[in-house]
Design an enzyme around this catalytic site. Structure first.
Site, PDB file in Angstrom:
ATOM      1  N   HIS A 154       0.999  -1.107  -0.083  1.00 19.07           N
ATOM      2  CA  HIS A 154      -0.005  -0.171  -0.064  1.00 19.07           C
ATOM      3  C   HIS A 154       0.739   1.266  -0.168  1.00 19.07           C
ATOM      4  O   HIS A 154       0.799   2.370   0.526  1.00 19.07           O
ATOM      5  CB  HIS A 154      -0.903   0.029   1.404  1.00 19.07           C
ATOM      6  CG  HIS A 154      -1.880  -1.087   1.255  1.00 19.07           C
ATOM      7  ND1 HIS A 154      -3.313  -0.945   0.770  1.00 19.07           N
ATOM      8  CD2 HIS A 154      -2.059  -2.293   1.642  1.00 19.07           C
ATOM      9  CE1 HIS A 154      -3.804  -2.046   0.927  1.00 19.07           C
ATOM     10  NE2 HIS A 154      -3.162  -2.955   1.494  1.00 19.07           N
ATOM     11  N   ASN A 169     -10.347  -2.608   2.875  1.00 20.96           N
ATOM     12  CA  ASN A 169      -9.810  -2.562   1.287  1.00 20.96           C
ATOM     13  C   ASN A 169     -11.349  -2.284   0.411  1.00 20.96           C
ATOM     14  O   ASN A 169     -12.598  -2.379   1.391  1.00 20.96           O
ATOM     15  CB  ASN A 169      -9.315  -3.942   0.741  1.00 20.96           C
ATOM     16  CG  ASN A 169      -8.085  -4.029   0.998  1.00 20.96           C
ATOM     17  OD1 ASN A 169      -7.157  -3.176   1.435  1.00 20.96           O
ATOM     18  ND2 ASN A 169      -7.609  -5.276   0.777  1.00 20.96           N
TER      19      ASN A 169
END
Ligand code: HDD
Length: 716
Positions: A93, A166
């Site tokens: 990420h 997510n």
């Protein structure tokens, strides 16, 4: 979108950037300095005013340069600080952007949780939200095919609560111990560090085959969810199973959901691929621009709840992060709303240093025995130590808004000064005692645990295909086609025949037709049999077509208006005004960026419009929709310009709403080159394949045209 678009929009809307009056905003203000305050001059880091920051102190020899002197503290400090600017990027990420805002609870849930944030409907809780891709490095493109991170930090009155989720509700693996494997396999391959920010390579797909548990998730990752149009148009999911505990000490299992007000929308793959090159910052800019122009993105906050004692009532394990809780079985209850209304002032200190921990929860919320979650609870704290250091929670963006006090001390970069005689508990002064449960001290749920110590997993964790099939069955026909094409693309990039053939074999356990179509595309044996009997079940909430906004809107959508000299000013001005009134963002795209003149205007006269961009500088991929006003001369030029024809044709291929009036109707028909496309030769407005035309249109007709455009698929 170029930087000029940013300033453009800011100019146009003239809407001030919102500032939520919140404790967090005030806290930020207390540590913020402004380079534009008009009073500052350059000082060294130790506060001495500097008279020259351009020339290193050196031995001058006449009018020639002599050697530099190491004694120059200012020169040394400047270079030294620069040399150490970088900190490690997030191990996953790494690419992302963030914004601030507020969370408001609409419906208290005392029967489920004692958490203040889930009970007090009068509160406005400040939040920080970071969206991200998973695989790419910090400088990689936004629009790649990937899962998107959706991490929310609530600065609550009782401490920070992080939901690190997510935009896809399931995960590749069931046990945290497999995380390094799944990430190593997805990241660039170890010998040559290729490819960047892509799952389309041998190792990723090798991993998928070796782990049948990943099947459900890779179906999602090949779906349209993995190429979102905007961060503002994606769902968020906590993914893991958490728990809620009420004041009586009763416990419920819970999953968290964020549902965007604007609906869930995606690119088509060709568009995403092109934007990755044309504007790698597409999503970052989109979020920034929306907030900057006052169009604050909003999400509904929902919970799915299963009471303790009912956890074994399902044919899947409710602690398995590779499974959804089908909404038909466990409905979502929407209880709150989040709005993002403030862009960061500085990226590094407010986005790079923003750090989350799944282990950060507040009283009334707890963990389940989900083995992915429990491992995450170790990993996030650990990774912050190596990225930011032991005192990372003192950094402004990570600081809670409630008091923090304890006997933890010291460590690199500590900057709180804690006064007092003692730094341990208990102490003779009774200084800084723990809080009693009835006064808000965190109480762990007294779960009964008994078992055998072993590296094992629950029986239901061993079933991997039911929900992968349910997901595929629930897709609309075009969504199925997109999955087939995505798999076709990804496996085409795998040059190891063993890898792509085995994935096709796996697909034949989900759906034979899917496996056959992919096999045909990527090469290798085409399976003849469904390898596992199908159950043919579908579930609610899986197809993104179900997430259209309740009121269709073109607000914040970017519409290109294509013109050359001799354009029809009535159509141009009428459409521009109608779009702005509807909250859309019209952009004029000219044959050049120097002034373009309307029919009847002299070239070089005081009239004309200065386009925002020219055809070569900005492609139709960057816009949601294209409008071409008539004007015989303008259309003659556009028709002879290959790029203009390509502009419209590409927009059509990307399923965008296209509008045309007057002479442009014929031009659009020519550019789209589709037999069966209906066009209007009269004043009637006709919509066909998302192309809205009216050969003769009065100014008042634009509202009608726009209403039709609103109906075009791209906006639903
Ligand atoms: Fe993770 C970052 C989401 C499983 C270990 N993860 C990270 C971020 C998101 C997620 C959104 C970025 C946070 C930010 O913006 O700073 N991760 C998930 C989800 C998972 C998941 C939804 C499955 C349910 N993650 C997962 C596991 C592990 C990690 C199983 C390790 C055992 N994740 C990390 C990390 C990161 C991270 C290495 C990198 C940067 C960071 O934590 O702060 O610790």
């Amino acid at each position: 979108m170029a930087t000029s678009i940013l300033s453009n929009i800011a100019d146009r809307t003239k809407e001030a950037v919102a500032s939520t009056s919140s404790k967090k905003t005030a806290q930020f203000a207390s540590v913020t300095k402004d380079v534009h305050d008009g009073n500052s001059t350059i000082t060294s880091d130790y506060g001495v005013k500097q008279s020259n920051t351009d020339d290193w102190l050196k031995v001058a020899t006449g009018d020639k340069n002599g050697p530099l002197l190491l004694e120059d503290p200012f020169g040394r400090e400047k270079i030294h600080r620069f040399d150490h600017e970088r900190i490690p990027e997030r191990v996953v990420h790494a690419r992302g952007s963030a914004a601030f805002g507020k969370f408001k609870l609409h419906e208290a849930i005392p029967e489920l949780s004692s958490a203040g944030i889930l009970n007090d409907t009068s509160r406005e809780t400040p939040v920080a939200v970071r969206f991200s891709t998973v695989l790419g490095s910090r400088g990689s493109a936004d629009t790649v095919r990937d899962v998107r991170g959706f991490a929310v930090k609530f600065y609550t009155e009782e401490g920070n609560w992080d939901i690190v989720g997510n935009n896809i509700p399931v995960f590749f693996i069931q046990d945290a111990m497999k995380f390094p494997d799944v990430i190593h396999a997805g990241k660039p391959e170890p010998d040559n560090e290729i490819p960047q920010a892509q799952s389309a390579h041998n190792n990723f797909w090798d991993f998928q085959y070796m782990h049948p548990e990943a099947t459900h998730m890779f179906m999602w990752a090949m779906s349209d969810r993995a190429i979102p149009r905007s961060y503002r148009m994606m769902q968020g999911f906590g993914v893991n199973t958490f728990t809620l505990t009420n004041a009586k000490g009763e416990r419920h299992f819970v999953k968290f959901h964020w549902t965007p007000e604007l609906g869930v929308h995606s690119f088509v793959w060709d568009e995403a691929l092109k934007i990755a090159g044309q504007d790698p910052d597409f999503h970052r800019k989109d979020l920034w621009m929306a907030i900057d122009s006052g169009s604050y993105p909003k999400w509904k906050f929902g919970i799915q709840v299963i009471p303790e004692g009912k956890e074994d009532d399902f044919d899947f394990d409710i602690l398995d992060a590779t499974k959804v809780w089908p909404e038909d079985l466990v409905p979502i209850r929407y209880i709150g709303e989040m709005e993002l209304n403030r862009n960061p002032d500085e990226f590094f200190t407010q986005v790079e240093q923003l750090a989350f921990c799944t282990s950060h929860i507040v009283p009334g919320i707890g963990f389940s025995d989900d083995p992915l979650l429990q491992g995450r609870n170790f990993s996030y704290q650990d990774t912050q130590l190596s990225r930011l250091g032991i005192n990372w929670e003192e950094l402004p963006v990570n600081r809670p808004v409630c008091p923090v006090m304890n006997h933890n001390r010291d460590g690199a970069m500590r900057h709180t000064i804690t006064k007092g005689k003692v730094n341990y508990w208990p102490n003779r002064y009774q200084a800084v005692p723990p809080t009693k449960p009835e006064e808000g001290g965190y109480v762990d749920y007294a779960a009964k645990v008994a078992g055998i110590k072993a590296r094992t997993q629950s029986k239901k964790f061993r079933e991997h295909h039911n929900q992968a099939e349910m997901f595929f069955n629930s897709m609309a026909p075009h969504e199925k086609m997109h999955i087939i094409n995505a798999l076709g693309f990804e496996l085409d990039h795998c040059d190891d025949q063993g890898v792509y053939e085995r994935i096709v074999e796996r697909l034949s356990e989900i759906d034979l037709s899917l496996a056959q179509q992919v096999a045909d595309m990527v090469g290798g044996a085409v399976p003849e049999q469904q390898k596992r009997p199908k159950h043919n079940k579908k579930a609610k909430g899986l197809s993104q077509t179900e997430f259209a906004p309740s009121t269709p809107t073109i607000a914040t959508r970017m519409v290109a208006i294509l013109i050359a000299d001799g354009y029809d000013p009535v159509a141009y001005n009428g459409m521009k005004a109608a779009l702005s009134a509807a909250g859309a963002l019209p952009f004029t795209i000219g044959i050049r960026r120097n002034k373009v003149y309307a029919a009847g205007e002299e070239k070089g006269s005081s009239g004309g419009v200065t386009p925002d961009h020219h055809l070569e500088g900005m492609r139709s991929t960057m816009f949601d929709s294209v409008f071409v006003p008539g004007g015989a001369k303008s259309i003659e030029t556009l028709r002879k310009t290959g790029r203009a024809v390509h502009w419209v044709r590409e927009a059509f291929g990307h399923l965008k709403a296209i509008g045309a009036t007057g002479e442009a109707v014929e031009f659009v028909r020519f550019a789209c080159d589709l037999p069966g496309l209906e066009f209007s030769a009269s004043s009637a407005v006709v919509e066909s394949y998302g192309v809205v035309t009216a050969a003769q249109v009065e100014p008042h007709g634009f509202k009608e045209t726009l209403n039709m455009a609103k109906g075009a698929k791209d906006f639903l």
